[in-house]
Design a protein around this motif. Sequence first.
Motif, PDB file in Angstrom:
ATOM      1  N   SER A 113       0.592  15.042  50.237  1.00  0.00           N
ATOM      2  CA  SER A 113       1.099  13.832  49.646  1.00  0.00           C
ATOM      3  C   SER A 113       1.337  12.773  50.488  1.00  0.00           C
ATOM      4  O   SER A 113       1.093  11.630  50.447  1.00  0.00           O
ATOM      5  CB  SER A 113       2.493  14.275  49.002  1.00  0.00           C
ATOM      6  N   PHE A 114       2.054  13.097  51.556  1.00  0.00           N
ATOM      7  CA  PHE A 114       2.377  12.105  52.693  1.00  0.00           C
ATOM      8  C   PHE A 114       1.011  11.262  53.190  1.00  0.00           C
ATOM      9  O   PHE A 114       1.139  10.066  53.299  1.00  0.00           O
ATOM     10  CB  PHE A 114       3.175  12.752  53.959  1.00  0.00           C
ATOM     11  N   LEU A 115       0.066  12.122  53.131  1.00  0.00           N
ATOM     12  CA  LEU A 115      -1.483  11.415  53.690  1.00  0.00           C
ATOM     13  C   LEU A 115      -1.854  10.423  52.589  1.00  0.00           C
ATOM     14  O   LEU A 115      -2.667   9.687  52.965  1.00  0.00           O
ATOM     15  CB  LEU A 115      -2.112  12.520  54.229  1.00  0.00           C
ATOM     16  N   GLN A 116      -1.353  10.551  51.405  1.00  0.00           N
ATOM     17  CA  GLN A 116      -1.790   9.557  50.538  1.00  0.00           C
ATOM     18  C   GLN A 116      -0.895   8.470  50.396  1.00  0.00           C
ATOM     19  O   GLN A 116      -0.730   7.629  49.075  1.00  0.00           O
ATOM     20  CB  GLN A 116      -2.176  10.286  49.194  1.00  0.00           C
ATOM     21  N   LYS A 121      -0.650   5.018  55.380  1.00  0.00           N
ATOM     22  CA  LYS A 121      -1.633   4.036  55.765  1.00  0.00           C
ATOM     23  C   LYS A 121      -1.333   3.224  56.675  1.00  0.00           C
ATOM     24  O   LYS A 121      -2.316   2.989  57.593  1.00  0.00           O
ATOM     25  CB  LYS A 121      -1.856   3.425  54.337  1.00  0.00           C
ATOM     26  N   LYS A 122      -0.228   2.826  56.983  1.00  0.00           N
ATOM     27  CA  LYS A 122       0.154   1.777  57.931  1.00  0.00           C
ATOM     28  C   LYS A 122       0.211   2.556  59.234  1.00  0.00           C
ATOM     29  O   LYS A 122      -0.162   2.013  60.424  1.00  0.00           O
ATOM     30  CB  LYS A 122       1.643   1.169  57.799  1.00  0.00           C
ATOM     31  N   LEU A 123       0.731   3.747  59.071  1.00  0.00           N
ATOM     32  CA  LEU A 123       1.094   4.540  60.676  1.00  0.00           C
ATOM     33  C   LEU A 123      -0.530   4.957  61.187  1.00  0.00           C
ATOM     34  O   LEU A 123      -0.529   5.110  62.232  1.00  0.00           O
ATOM     35  CB  LEU A 123       1.882   5.725  60.387  1.00  0.00           C
ATOM     36  N   GLN A 143      -9.252  22.080  56.797  1.00  0.00           N
ATOM     37  CA  GLN A 143      -9.366  21.019  57.750  1.00  0.00           C
ATOM     38  C   GLN A 143     -10.614  20.120  57.153  1.00  0.00           C
ATOM     39  O   GLN A 143     -10.620  18.927  57.710  1.00  0.00           O
ATOM     40  CB  GLN A 143      -9.810  21.636  59.101  1.00  0.00           C
ATOM     41  N   GLU A 144     -11.571  20.509  56.634  1.00  0.00           N
ATOM     42  CA  GLU A 144     -12.589  19.766  55.905  1.00  0.00           C
ATOM     43  C   GLU A 144     -11.953  18.839  54.990  1.00  0.00           C
ATOM     44  O   GLU A 144     -12.311  17.468  55.092  1.00  0.00           O
ATOM     45  CB  GLU A 144     -13.533  20.348  55.210  1.00  0.00           C
ATOM     46  N   LYS A 145     -10.771  19.286  54.111  1.00  0.00           N
ATOM     47  CA  LYS A 145     -10.252  18.221  53.358  1.00  0.00           C
ATOM     48  C   LYS A 145      -9.294  17.375  54.265  1.00  0.00           C
ATOM     49  O   LYS A 145      -9.194  16.116  53.778  1.00  0.00           O
ATOM     50  CB  LYS A 145      -9.403  19.085  52.265  1.00  0.00           C
ATOM     51  N   MET A 146      -8.703  17.634  55.236  1.00  0.00           N
ATOM     52  CA  MET A 146      -7.897  17.071  56.200  1.00  0.00           C
ATOM     53  C   MET A 146      -8.770  15.993  56.854  1.00  0.00           C
ATOM     54  O   MET A 146      -8.309  14.619  56.826  1.00  0.00           O
ATOM     55  CB  MET A 146      -7.195  17.765  57.314  1.00  0.00           C
ATOM     56  N   LYS A 147      -9.963  16.063  57.236  1.00  0.00           N
ATOM     57  CA  LYS A 147     -10.711  15.198  57.640  1.00  0.00           C
ATOM     58  C   LYS A 147     -10.880  14.108  56.517  1.00  0.00           C
ATOM     59  O   LYS A 147     -11.201  12.951  56.996  1.00  0.00           O
ATOM     60  CB  LYS A 147     -12.136  15.671  57.951  1.00  0.00           C
ATOM     61  N   SER A 148     -11.100  14.280  55.360  1.00  0.00           N
ATOM     62  CA  SER A 148     -11.529  13.153  54.270  1.00  0.00           C
ATOM     63  C   SER A 148     -10.294  12.417  54.048  1.00  0.00           C
ATOM     64  O   SER A 148     -10.410  11.318  53.983  1.00  0.00           O
ATOM     65  CB  SER A 148     -12.146  13.932  53.085  1.00  0.00           C
ATOM     66  N   LEU A 149      -9.114  13.169  54.218  1.00  0.00           N
ATOM     67  CA  LEU A 149      -7.820  12.232  54.042  1.00  0.00           C
ATOM     68  C   LEU A 149      -7.680  11.231  55.311  1.00  0.00           C
ATOM     69  O   LEU A 149      -7.388  10.209  55.222  1.00  0.00           O
ATOM     70  CB  LEU A 149      -6.552  13.440  54.047  1.00  0.00           C
ATOM     71  N   LEU A 150      -7.990  11.956  56.551  1.00  0.00           N
ATOM     72  CA  LEU A 150      -7.791  10.843  57.563  1.00  0.00           C
ATOM     73  C   LEU A 150      -9.073   9.950  57.614  1.00  0.00           C
ATOM     74  O   LEU A 150      -8.748   8.674  58.120  1.00  0.00           O
ATOM     75  CB  LEU A 150      -8.390  11.834  59.163  1.00  0.00           C
ATOM     76  N   THR A 151     -10.002  10.162  56.998  1.00  0.00           N
ATOM     77  CA  THR A 151     -11.104   9.102  56.901  1.00  0.00           C
ATOM     78  C   THR A 151     -10.731   8.157  56.113  1.00  0.00           C
ATOM     79  O   THR A 151     -11.133   7.024  56.468  1.00  0.00           O
ATOM     80  CB  THR A 151     -12.395   9.715  56.412  1.00  0.00           C
ATOM     81  N   ASN A 152     -10.121   8.420  54.900  1.00  0.00           N
ATOM     82  CA  ASN A 152      -9.434   7.299  54.106  1.00  0.00           C
ATOM     83  C   ASN A 152      -8.518   6.595  54.722  1.00  0.00           C
ATOM     84  O   ASN A 152      -8.119   5.487  54.099  1.00  0.00           O
ATOM     85  CB  ASN A 152      -8.752   8.175  52.702  1.00  0.00           C
ATOM     86  N   LEU A 153      -7.848   7.073  55.775  1.00  0.00           N
ATOM     87  CA  LEU A 153      -6.876   6.309  56.350  1.00  0.00           C
ATOM     88  C   LEU A 153      -7.244   5.421  57.597  1.00  0.00           C
ATOM     89  O   LEU A 153      -6.507   4.867  58.271  1.00  0.00           O
ATOM     90  CB  LEU A 153      -5.395   7.390  56.903  1.00  0.00           C
TER      91      LEU A 153
END
Length: 318
Positions: A113-116, A121-123, A143-153
Amino acid sequence: MRKILVVSYSQTGQLTKVVDSIIEPILNDEHIQVDSLTIKPKVKYPFPWPFFKFFQVMPESVYMKKVELDASTLVTRSTKNTTNRTDIENNDYDLIILSYQVWFLSPSLPISSFLQSDQAKKLFHNTPVMTVIGCRGMWLTAQEKMKSLLTNLQANLVDNIVLTDECGAGFSFLATPLWMLTGKKKPLSWVPPAGISDQEITQAQRFGEALNQRLLKDSNIIETPVMKGLGAVKINEKLIFSEKIGHRSFKIWGKILMLLGPQNSFRRYTGLFFYSMFLLALIVTIVPITALVIKLITPLFKKKIARQKAYYAQPSGE
Ligand SMILES: Cc1cc2nc3c(=O)[nH]c(=O)nc-3n(C[C@H](O)[C@H](O)[C@H](O)COP(=O)(O)O)c2cc1C
């Protein structure tokens, strides 16, 4: 001055201990500022978990549905003092240490939730990130899902450290849920204790020492892994296939349960009753059969499995 941000959430305090051990060697260094951001869900998750509450969060975890979070404050830490700060939007960190636990093969709900959020986004924009996972032992899909969250950011994943429960993949199927449901790490004498061992947590200081050296070596942006050769992750190849099947099943059941009704509704509880029966049947029948089949066919797919192991071990390596 180098600056790092530690983002964390922990129900039992286990992941906090892991992260504290990692940053211990850095806290003493006057050239590095360490800020902490603790994620706080608006509605606290219970611990120990009542049986159905535990399974309630499966659909939302798997589909990474946002839950409401309380506003967090930044805390600047050192061994000598800690200061609360409010300038949370500043995006000038040399590294973000993002710690998370796995819930149903996905990043835990508070973290996803925090990563969305706009704050993330700013941090995270254009910032190097080191993920730190503390979980039972099944983290590859998360971790695959984490990678996509990080890519979005538009963040840059440079390292991944994983610490898992000491009792091993087989026993942890029982020991970890027992810990979650009773609040006790060893509620039964014949089941080994759940959780990451104290020794592993203490040894995690080696990662902080390596990071300390890297941060002070020069002032360049961290673009490549710092944890190579330190045994940051260990891939259990037997779990690769099981995670794929498990995640597919979570997605199907998750969709059905969400269609039945929102959390705490009678229809969701009814669905959860059948789901838990299904899961129990699966654990005592399909899981051991699949484990046996995987053991038998593994020698035939040696090359493919080696390729997959190398992929999942990235970026820090085994
Ligand atoms: C709802 C829930 C689901 C979990 N699912 C998984 C999982 O799929 N894989 C895994 O390795 N660990 C799983 N765990 C264990 C956690 O990753 C973690 O080890 C444990 O919750 C302790 O974390 P803490 O630091 O928040 O106390 C789950 C825990 C909870 C509460």
